[in-house]
Structures are given as C-alpha cells and as structure tokens.
Design a protein around this motif. Structure first.
Motif, PDB file in Angstrom:
ATOM      1  N   ALA A 109       0.827  -1.297  -0.098  1.00  0.00           N
ATOM      2  CA  ALA A 109      -0.161   0.061  -0.188  1.00  0.00           C
ATOM      3  C   ALA A 109       1.077   1.277   0.046  1.00  0.00           C
ATOM      4  CB  ALA A 109      -0.856  -0.006   1.067  1.00  0.00           C
ATOM      5  N   ALA A 110       1.919   1.218   0.758  1.00  0.00           N
ATOM      6  CA  ALA A 110       2.701   2.486   1.089  1.00  0.00           C
ATOM      7  C   ALA A 110       3.582   2.666  -0.373  1.00  0.00           C
ATOM      8  CB  ALA A 110       3.756   2.057   2.169  1.00  0.00           C
ATOM      9  N   ASN A 111       3.783   1.799  -1.275  1.00  0.00           N
ATOM     10  CA  ASN A 111       4.555   1.818  -2.598  1.00  0.00           C
ATOM     11  C   ASN A 111       3.792   1.503  -3.874  1.00  0.00           C
ATOM     12  OD1 ASN A 111       7.674   1.931  -1.623  1.00  0.00           O
ATOM     13  ND2 ASN A 111       6.616   0.556  -0.065  1.00  0.00           N
ATOM     14  N   ASP A 112       2.352   1.745  -3.775  1.00  0.00           N
ATOM     15  CA  ASP A 112       1.755   1.822  -4.768  1.00  0.00           C
ATOM     16  C   ASP A 112       1.549   0.594  -5.633  1.00  0.00           C
ATOM     17  OD1 ASP A 112      -0.479   2.793  -6.264  1.00  0.00           O
ATOM     18  OD2 ASP A 112       0.773   3.878  -7.774  1.00  0.00           O
ATOM     19  N   LEU A 113       1.971  -0.530  -4.941  1.00  0.00           N
ATOM     20  CA  LEU A 113       2.144  -2.110  -5.577  1.00  0.00           C
ATOM     21  C   LEU A 113       0.728  -2.709  -4.989  1.00  0.00           C
ATOM     22  CD1 LEU A 113       5.776  -2.573  -4.968  1.00  0.00           C
ATOM     23  CD2 LEU A 113       4.651  -2.098  -7.027  1.00  0.00           C
ATOM     24  N   ARG A 114       0.351  -3.874  -5.992  1.00  0.00           N
ATOM     25  CA  ARG A 114      -0.453  -4.737  -5.710  1.00  0.00           C
ATOM     26  C   ARG A 114      -0.269  -6.212  -5.129  1.00  0.00           C
ATOM     27  NH1 ARG A 114      -6.073  -3.271  -9.024  1.00  0.00           N
ATOM     28  NH2 ARG A 114      -5.507  -1.041  -9.640  1.00  0.00           N
ATOM     29  N   ILE A 115      -1.125  -6.748  -4.484  1.00  0.00           N
ATOM     30  CA  ILE A 115      -0.941  -8.129  -3.941  1.00  0.00           C
ATOM     31  C   ILE A 115      -2.108  -8.846  -4.553  1.00  0.00           C
ATOM     32  CG2 ILE A 115      -0.645  -9.823  -2.138  1.00  0.00           C
ATOM     33  CD1 ILE A 115       0.917  -7.783  -0.670  1.00  0.00           C
ATOM     34  N   GLY A 116      -2.025  -9.842  -4.972  1.00  0.00           N
ATOM     35  CA  GLY A 116      -3.032 -10.859  -5.242  1.00  0.00           C
ATOM     36  C   GLY A 116      -2.697 -12.216  -4.919  1.00  0.00           C
ATOM     37  N   CYS A 117      -3.794 -12.954  -4.619  1.00  0.00           N
ATOM     38  CA  CYS A 117      -3.590 -14.280  -4.077  1.00  0.00           C
ATOM     39  C   CYS A 117      -4.517 -15.376  -4.566  1.00  0.00           C
ATOM     40  CB  CYS A 117      -3.533 -14.055  -2.482  1.00  0.00           C
ATOM     41  SG  CYS A 117      -3.064 -15.679  -1.642  1.00  0.00           S
ATOM     42  N   ALA A 118      -4.294 -16.539  -4.527  1.00  0.00           N
ATOM     43  CA  ALA A 118      -5.189 -17.551  -4.851  1.00  0.00           C
ATOM     44  C   ALA A 118      -5.861 -17.914  -3.622  1.00  0.00           C
ATOM     45  CB  ALA A 118      -4.406 -18.890  -5.334  1.00  0.00           C
ATOM     46  N   PRO A 119      -7.137 -18.636  -3.675  1.00  0.00           N
ATOM     47  CA  PRO A 119      -7.693 -19.157  -4.865  1.00  0.00           C
ATOM     48  C   PRO A 119      -8.524 -18.460  -5.839  1.00  0.00           C
ATOM     49  CG  PRO A 119      -9.004 -19.632  -2.842  1.00  0.00           C
ATOM     50  CD  PRO A 119      -7.589 -18.923  -2.434  1.00  0.00           C
ATOM     51  N   ASP A 120      -8.399 -18.388  -6.907  1.00  0.00           N
ATOM     52  CA  ASP A 120      -9.058 -17.828  -7.968  1.00  0.00           C
ATOM     53  C   ASP A 120     -10.216 -18.401  -8.388  1.00  0.00           C
ATOM     54  OD1 ASP A 120      -7.547 -19.476  -9.366  1.00  0.00           O
ATOM     55  OD2 ASP A 120      -6.374 -17.781 -10.650  1.00  0.00           O
ATOM     56  N   THR A 121     -10.170 -19.796  -7.923  1.00  0.00           N
ATOM     57  CA  THR A 121     -11.501 -20.635  -8.332  1.00  0.00           C
ATOM     58  C   THR A 121     -12.718 -19.888  -8.281  1.00  0.00           C
ATOM     59  OG1 THR A 121     -11.213 -21.576  -6.260  1.00  0.00           O
ATOM     60  CG2 THR A 121     -10.255 -22.772  -7.842  1.00  0.00           C
ATOM     61  N   VAL A 122     -12.715 -19.122  -6.997  1.00  0.00           N
ATOM     62  CA  VAL A 122     -14.052 -18.224  -6.863  1.00  0.00           C
ATOM     63  C   VAL A 122     -14.477 -17.613  -8.115  1.00  0.00           C
ATOM     64  CG1 VAL A 122     -14.034 -18.538  -4.476  1.00  0.00           C
ATOM     65  CG2 VAL A 122     -13.025 -16.640  -5.681  1.00  0.00           C
ATOM     66  N   LEU A 123     -13.843 -17.353  -9.067  1.00  0.00           N
ATOM     67  CA  LEU A 123     -13.964 -16.414 -10.189  1.00  0.00           C
ATOM     68  C   LEU A 123     -14.569 -17.180 -11.317  1.00  0.00           C
ATOM     69  CD1 LEU A 123     -10.815 -14.003 -10.238  1.00  0.00           C
ATOM     70  CD2 LEU A 123     -12.950 -13.955  -8.841  1.00  0.00           C
ATOM     71  N   GLY A 124     -14.670 -18.389 -11.122  1.00  0.00           N
ATOM     72  CA  GLY A 124     -15.364 -19.311 -12.162  1.00  0.00           C
ATOM     73  C   GLY A 124     -16.579 -19.527 -12.189  1.00  0.00           C
ATOM     74  N   THR A 125     -17.609 -20.064 -12.954  1.00  0.00           N
ATOM     75  CA  THR A 125     -18.906 -19.852 -13.080  1.00  0.00           C
ATOM     76  C   THR A 125     -19.653 -20.740 -11.938  1.00  0.00           C
ATOM     77  OG1 THR A 125     -18.845 -22.292 -14.490  1.00  0.00           O
ATOM     78  CG2 THR A 125     -18.751 -19.857 -15.702  1.00  0.00           C
ATOM     79  N   GLY A 126     -18.799 -21.638 -11.085  1.00  0.00           N
ATOM     80  CA  GLY A 126     -19.668 -22.357 -10.112  1.00  0.00           C
ATOM     81  C   GLY A 126     -19.759 -21.432  -8.924  1.00  0.00           C
ATOM     82  N   THR A 127     -18.841 -20.859  -8.282  1.00  0.00           N
ATOM     83  CA  THR A 127     -19.009 -19.916  -7.210  1.00  0.00           C
ATOM     84  C   THR A 127     -19.714 -18.635  -7.564  1.00  0.00           C
ATOM     85  OG1 THR A 127     -17.282 -20.796  -5.944  1.00  0.00           O
ATOM     86  CG2 THR A 127     -18.031 -18.808  -5.484  1.00  0.00           C
ATOM     87  N   GLN A 128     -19.559 -18.167  -8.708  1.00  0.00           N
ATOM     88  CA  GLN A 128     -20.157 -16.876  -9.171  1.00  0.00           C
ATOM     89  C   GLN A 128     -21.680 -17.101  -9.516  1.00  0.00           C
ATOM     90  OE1 GLN A 128     -18.912 -13.676  -9.425  1.00  0.00           O
ATOM     91  NE2 GLN A 128     -17.118 -14.435  -8.254  1.00  0.00           N
ATOM     92  N   THR A 129     -21.952 -18.060  -9.999  1.00  0.00           N
ATOM     93  CA  THR A 129     -23.407 -18.591 -10.487  1.00  0.00           C
ATOM     94  C   THR A 129     -23.988 -18.812  -8.811  1.00  0.00           C
ATOM     95  OG1 THR A 129     -23.023 -19.593 -12.496  1.00  0.00           O
ATOM     96  CG2 THR A 129     -25.062 -20.208 -11.011  1.00  0.00           C
TER      97      THR A 129
END
Length: 365
Positions: free
Chosen positions: A112-132
């Motif tokens: 946050a202090a250095n204008d950088l981003r952190i991303g993290c798994a799981p990204d499974t929730v972005l699929g059609t299963g959880t999103q539906t």
C-alpha cells in the motif's frame, strides 16, 4: 507485445507450475516471460524459446516482468513476496498469503505504501461455479441467507503426493491447505467472518508416503488433521465447517447455503465450474441453475489475468491481498480457537469483491 499485455514471471517451478503455465498461456492480457527456481535446472526444464529461466533474484530485477507469480512452498511465500515487492513488482501468489498474520500484515502495508498490488489464490471463486451461486444469492432466490455448511474430507495427501511432508508441518494441515478454497468461497457468498469457534484432533502421529521414489518413508505429523467448528459471518449467518485429513470416505456436500426461502448447493470450491442446484419453498426438488456469472472455462491463473486488467484500467482486482488476509485471519483464528478452547473474534474484515458478470472475460470485466 503491445500495451494491453502484462508480463509475468513465475517463481517456483514445482508441481503446480505446470498448471499455471498451461492456463496463463491461454489467457488474454498476460504473457509469461520468465521462470525461476532456487534449483535452476528445474526452471530450465520448463523454459521455452519465449520463456527464459532465471535465478529468483534476476527475475525480481528483470525490467520486462510486471507481476511476479509466487508458486513456492507456503513457508517461502512471505519472503518471496517481500523480495518481489522490494524490487518494485506487483505480486500474485498461491495460497496461503503467508504462514500467519504476523508475516502477512507487513506485506500489505508495504504494498500500500509503495503503490503496489498483492493478489492471491484461490481464484477458483472467479469461475462459473461460485459466481453462479453468488448470483443466485444476490438476486434473492433463497431469501435471506442464515446458515451454511462446508465439508472438506480426505484420507490424506500422502496417498498421491511424492513429497507430502509440508502438508503436515506448520502452515499446512487441512485448514490452511484446503481451507482457503472454502473460506474464500464462503466470504464471496456470505461476506466476511466476525467470530469463530472450533475443536481439533489428530488421528496419527506419523504418516507414510505411498507413491514415488520415497514410498514407504515415514514422517511426523506436526499439525491438527481434523478440525471442526462454526463461523459467524458479519451478516449473522452461521457456517458449520469440517476440514479433515482423517476421513477415508464421506458422502458430504462441499458447500450448501440455506436461506429463509430456499437452499443452494455449491460445487467444489477447489474447481472453477460445476453444477449449482437450488431448492425453494415453491420448488421442493433440487434443480440445476443455469450459469449466471463467472469466467467461463477458467483455470488457475485467471486471478492473475483479472489483476493484470485491473492494473491497466486502474480498477480493484478481485483475488486481492485484503481478501487473502481476511481468509488467513479466519483460518488462523479457527485453529487458535481449537487450541485455546474458546470462541475468538476475527480482527479483520473485508469488502466482497465485485461479482464477475455472466459472459465476462478476464481482460474485459
């Protein structure tokens, strides 16, 4: 390459890296340009004409790497994240975000202090299963959600993994290994968790490797392998959880969500798709719900592409560090509750990431 491509370097070329390399090659808006491993020969084994093999330090310093994807073992997650951030790179890592909250919190503050981003798994929730399933809940098909169940049971990873020891060391166990899939899905569906209570057990002091060149090797178990309890969401909904490496077979649903007007069956959160089924007060039989959201045909790494698009467009990314920290906080609190034999408040909270609309692709929404 063009302005619409974000360049990726992967650190850690173990078993999971093959899946990431396969899927990232198919995703829009991202291009893998380098791989690295402490064992350079392992990196060289997966390098190609367009993906070069480097040492980790050289990858962090590479001018053509925008996002470092961290696929190292859990014990190395925080150190690799910090090294990449210190080199001015955005980072996306396998779960968990770090071994514990004490390791994870400084990473978020530094980013946050250095204008950088952190991303993290799981990204499974972005699929059609959880999103539906989320779309069904958000449009009110089950009324007000008030309860859920989440079950993850297996006899243990030593039956299939040739080097399973890390699953049974601090940072592993069923809660920290598989829990991120379930808790991330539950937070996506029901919102953040404010309080937990849990109990834990351990059926064996030692386990034996069943496959690979070290089959027959016995190793110690250092973490609880059967944990059960309740999550209280900020909404008031209560989720009953069971996570175990001590169950030979079970006929338990992965996740179900129950509301005032119906119940919802959610597919395995360790996958991207699967059938979502619904029962309502008016329709008393389980009926499959048409796909209503999520990235179709998604695979591991879609969270990287979602993050890359968000970076280019100045938008929040979905599989973000704050969500991963809250999930880690919930999981660590769950274990602490079992050890301390008392309910515990969860200090952190998070805003549910934006839903993935039906028909979206990682470079458009």
């Amino acid at each position: 390459m063009g302005e619409q491509v974000t360049r990726v370097g992967i650190v850690g070329t173990g078993v999971i890296s093959g899946t990431y390399l396969d899927h990232l090659a198919k995703l829009p808006g991202v291009e893998v340009v380098a791989v690295a491993d402490l064992d350079l020969a392992r990196a060289q084994a997966v390098a190609t004409d367009s993906v070069r093999a480097l040492s980790p330090d050289d990858l962090y310093a590479a001018d053509d790497v925008d996002i470092v994807v961290n696929l190292t073992i859990p014990a190395a997650h925080a150190a690799v994240h910090q090294a990449a951030l210190a080199a001015g790179k955005h980072v996306y890592g396998e779960k968990p975000l770090a071994m514990d909250r004490a390791e994870a919190e400084p990473l978020l503050k530094y980013a946050a202090a250095n204008d950088l981003r952190i991303g993290c798994a799981p990204d499974t929730v972005l699929g059609t299963g959880t999103q539906t399933a989320r779309a069904v809940i958000d449009r009110g098909d089950i009324g007000t959600p008030h309860a859920a169940t989440a079950f993850m049971v297996t006899p243990g990873h030593e039956l299939w993994h040739p080097a399973p020891e890390f699953y049974y060391q601090p940072g592993g166990g069923p809660v920290l290994d598989m829990g991120p899939y379930y808790i991330t899905s539950l937070v996506t569906l029901l919102g953040p968790v404010r309080r937990v209570t849990a109990r834990a057990g351990q059926s064996k002091q030692e386990r034996m490797i069943h496959t690979g060149p070290r089959a027959g090797t016995v190793f110690p178990v250092e973490v609880p392998t059967h944990v059960t309890g309740v999550l209280e969401h900020e909404s008031g909904a209560l989720t009953t959880v069971l996570m175990s490496f001590d169950v030979w077979a079970g006929r338990l649903p992965r996740i179900e969500v129950h509301g005032t007007d119906g119940s919802l069956s959610v597919p395995d959160p360790n996958g991207f798709d699967g059938a979502v089924e619904l029962v309502t007060a008016a329709q008393r039989e389980w009926t499959e719900v048409p796909t209503a959201g999520g990235y179709a045909g998604a695979g591991r790494g879609v969270g990287v592409a979602d993050m890359a698009r968000a970076l280019r467009n100045g938008e929040p990314h979905r599989a973000n560090g704050e969500l991963a920290y809250h999930v880690l906080d919930v999981l660590e609190s769950f274990i602490d509750s079992a050890v301390q034999d008392q309910p515990l408040d969860v200090a952190s909270t998070v805003t549910r990431p934006a839903a993935v609309p039906l028909g979206a692709t990682p470079d458009t929404a």
